[in-house]
Design a protein around this motif. Sequence first.
Motif, PDB file in Angstrom:
ATOM      1  N   ALA A  99       0.825  -1.209   0.000  1.00  0.00           N
ATOM      2  CA  ALA A  99       0.000   0.000   0.000  1.00  0.00           C
ATOM      3  C   ALA A  99       0.859   1.258   0.000  1.00  0.00           C
ATOM      4  N   ALA A 100       1.949   1.242   0.789  1.00  0.00           N
ATOM      5  CA  ALA A 100       2.852   2.390   0.826  1.00  0.00           C
ATOM      6  C   ALA A 100       3.522   2.600  -0.530  1.00  0.00           C
ATOM      7  N   GLY A 101       3.910   1.499  -1.175  1.00  0.00           N
ATOM      8  CA  GLY A 101       4.509   1.601  -2.499  1.00  0.00           C
ATOM      9  C   GLY A 101       3.555   2.190  -3.517  1.00  0.00           C
ATOM     10  N   HIS A 102       2.333   1.709  -3.517  1.00  0.00           N
ATOM     11  CA  HIS A 102       1.345   2.227  -4.455  1.00  0.00           C
ATOM     12  C   HIS A 102       1.026   3.686  -4.181  1.00  0.00           C
ATOM     13  N   ALA A 103       1.009   4.060  -2.898  1.00  0.00           N
ATOM     14  CA  ALA A 103       0.754   5.458  -2.551  1.00  0.00           C
ATOM     15  C   ALA A 103       1.838   6.369  -3.119  1.00  0.00           C
ATOM     16  N   ALA A 104       3.055   5.820  -3.259  1.00  0.00           N
ATOM     17  CA  ALA A 104       4.161   6.583  -3.838  1.00  0.00           C
ATOM     18  C   ALA A 104       4.204   6.470  -5.357  1.00  0.00           C
ATOM     19  N   GLY A 105       3.281   5.704  -5.928  1.00  0.00           N
ATOM     20  CA  GLY A 105       3.198   5.589  -7.377  1.00  0.00           C
ATOM     21  C   GLY A 105       4.125   4.577  -7.997  1.00  0.00           C
ATOM     22  N   VAL A 106       4.590   3.594  -7.201  1.00  0.00           N
ATOM     23  CA  VAL A 106       5.504   2.590  -7.751  1.00  0.00           C
ATOM     24  C   VAL A 106       4.788   1.264  -7.954  1.00  0.00           C
ATOM     25  N   HIS A 107       5.289   0.480  -8.886  1.00  0.00           N
ATOM     26  CA  HIS A 107       4.825  -0.889  -9.045  1.00  0.00           C
ATOM     27  C   HIS A 107       5.553  -1.768  -8.029  1.00  0.00           C
ATOM     28  N   VAL A 108       4.871  -2.801  -7.549  1.00  0.00           N
ATOM     29  CA  VAL A 108       5.417  -3.639  -6.489  1.00  0.00           C
ATOM     30  C   VAL A 108       5.528  -5.085  -6.960  1.00  0.00           C
ATOM     31  N   VAL A 109       6.721  -5.643  -6.795  1.00  0.00           N
ATOM     32  CA  VAL A 109       7.014  -7.024  -7.152  1.00  0.00           C
ATOM     33  C   VAL A 109       7.346  -7.786  -5.869  1.00  0.00           C
ATOM     34  N   VAL A 110       6.816  -8.995  -5.725  1.00  0.00           N
ATOM     35  CA  VAL A 110       7.115  -9.819  -4.553  1.00  0.00           C
ATOM     36  C   VAL A 110       7.654 -11.169  -5.015  1.00  0.00           C
ATOM     37  N   ASP A 111       8.857 -11.489  -4.571  1.00  0.00           N
ATOM     38  CA  ASP A 111       9.409 -12.825  -4.797  1.00  0.00           C
ATOM     39  C   ASP A 111       8.812 -13.746  -3.731  1.00  0.00           C
ATOM     40  N   ASN A 112       7.998 -14.703  -4.172  1.00  0.00           N
ATOM     41  CA  ASN A 112       7.258 -15.574  -3.260  1.00  0.00           C
ATOM     42  C   ASN A 112       7.842 -16.981  -3.205  1.00  0.00           C
ATOM     43  N   THR A 113       9.114 -17.115  -3.581  1.00  0.00           N
ATOM     44  CA  THR A 113       9.732 -18.431  -3.671  1.00  0.00           C
ATOM     45  C   THR A 113       9.754 -19.161  -2.333  1.00  0.00           C
ATOM     46  N   PHE A 114      10.143 -18.457  -1.259  1.00  0.00           N
ATOM     47  CA  PHE A 114      10.269 -19.116   0.036  1.00  0.00           C
ATOM     48  C   PHE A 114       8.915 -19.487   0.625  1.00  0.00           C
ATOM     49  N   ALA A 115       7.958 -18.594   0.552  1.00  0.00           N
ATOM     50  CA  ALA A 115       6.656 -18.835   1.198  1.00  0.00           C
ATOM     51  C   ALA A 115       5.788 -19.784   0.384  1.00  0.00           C
ATOM     52  N   THR A 116       5.880 -19.708  -0.935  1.00  0.00           N
ATOM     53  CA  THR A 116       5.022 -20.422  -1.887  1.00  0.00           C
ATOM     54  C   THR A 116       3.586 -19.914  -1.785  1.00  0.00           C
ATOM     55  N   PRO A 117       2.772 -20.132  -2.812  1.00  0.00           N
ATOM     56  CA  PRO A 117       1.373 -19.675  -2.744  1.00  0.00           C
ATOM     57  C   PRO A 117       0.533 -20.410  -1.718  1.00  0.00           C
ATOM     58  N   LEU A 118       1.071 -21.462  -1.114  1.00  0.00           N
ATOM     59  CA  LEU A 118       0.321 -22.140  -0.059  1.00  0.00           C
ATOM     60  C   LEU A 118       0.461 -21.435   1.288  1.00  0.00           C
ATOM     61  N   ARG A 119       1.405 -20.515   1.418  1.00  0.00           N
ATOM     62  CA  ARG A 119       1.573 -19.791   2.681  1.00  0.00           C
ATOM     63  C   ARG A 119       1.240 -18.307   2.550  1.00  0.00           C
ATOM     64  N   GLN A 120       1.347 -17.737   1.368  1.00  0.00           N
ATOM     65  CA  GLN A 120       0.910 -16.354   1.156  1.00  0.00           C
ATOM     66  C   GLN A 120       0.674 -16.126  -0.333  1.00  0.00           C
ATOM     67  N   GLN A 121      -0.226 -15.196  -0.623  1.00  0.00           N
ATOM     68  CA  GLN A 121      -0.577 -14.870  -2.003  1.00  0.00           C
ATOM     69  C   GLN A 121      -0.487 -13.360  -2.171  1.00  0.00           C
ATOM     70  N   PRO A 122       0.664 -12.852  -2.576  1.00  0.00           N
ATOM     71  CA  PRO A 122       0.883 -11.394  -2.617  1.00  0.00           C
ATOM     72  C   PRO A 122      -0.091 -10.625  -3.503  1.00  0.00           C
ATOM     73  N   LEU A 123      -0.603 -11.250  -4.571  1.00  0.00           N
ATOM     74  CA  LEU A 123      -1.568 -10.534  -5.409  1.00  0.00           C
ATOM     75  C   LEU A 123      -2.810 -10.154  -4.623  1.00  0.00           C
TER      76      LEU A 123
END
Length: 371
Positions: free
Chosen positions: A170-194
């Motif tokens: 949210a802070a990144g978007h408020a500053a007008g930046v695109h946000v990328v999350v490397d989800n390799t460690f957590a996997t989509p079974l532990r978190q879903q950044p989208l």
Amino acid sequence: MSDPAAQPDPASRASHAPALSPRTVVVTAGRPPHEPDQPLNTPLTPASTYVAGGDVEYGRYGNPTWSAFETALGELEGGRALAFSSGLAAVSTVLGLVGHGAKVVAPRHAYSGTIMQLADLESRGRIAATLVDVTDPAAIAEACQDAALLWLESPTNPALEVVDLAAVVAAGHAAGVHVVVDNTFATPLRQQPLSVGADIVVHSATKFIAGHSDVLLGALVVSDPQLLDELKKRRDLEGAVPGTFETWLALRGLRTLAVRLDRAEANAQVLVERLREHAEVGEVRYPGFGAIVSFVPTRGPLAADLLCRSTTLWVHATSLGGVESTFERRRRWKSEAATIPEALVRASVGIEDVEDLWADLDTALNGLASA
């Protein structure tokens, strides 16, 4: 064959059918239809050329095996996926979208391949890179004020710092930046950044997704169809396409992600408790979930190196996310951040019997006292 960009929107499917658990999706998504004589699994399709007049035409633009993997991973992350030849190929494709001279904010502790790509681009004047402590939200918000892209990992590699993704995105978007999350460690079974607003999710599918230390593969997942189209154009143009056999293996590995991760995570939690009580261990880092543990032997980096050479079950290796347990002292690599302790050992906990893993590790740790 359909283009990955034309995959059905998971949200539209959800409106017509009850939502499935991710543990079910990981097994069922991307399968052929349940019709007589259909195979249960999408076959391997080693094709470089297709008959003209369809959506694909040439092997660099699509493959049925890719599409099956992309459908499954996309549904797990709640978006649409593209497979790449490696995790670094996926990283490179995203960074290639950043404008000339633009600023990228990234964690000071992160996958060394990402950090090295940022350093290389900066050295050639392509971008300006700012590395921040991602546990400091104020520092991230300040760095984002004149940035184009915010790159995140949570947990970070190998420091295992956890980011409040919803707040930082949210802070990144408020500053007008695109946000990328490397989800390799957590996997989509532990978190879903989208689901908390991230624009792009990155995976080194080499790791937990494929899960058997026999595949090089990367992936990107997005919600925005226009962004998906742009990323696919870059993949098509640059040729960073996955091997068909590798993608088939990754999809095969993905089917068991839930059971592998559950077992490895349970093992990790037992080992963390015991490592925290061990006289030869001074610090243990664990985010509370997942199968990656970092710890610091009390006797320093030479003892850490000796430890990694003294086990019989644990394998001294640099990658992670396989069914076997591996570990290494991360600062043996010159590319690792100087703020990572010299003796820090990053361990990828596998699915072996936890008592066998502990007996092997405990014996090696105790041996440091007499070395």
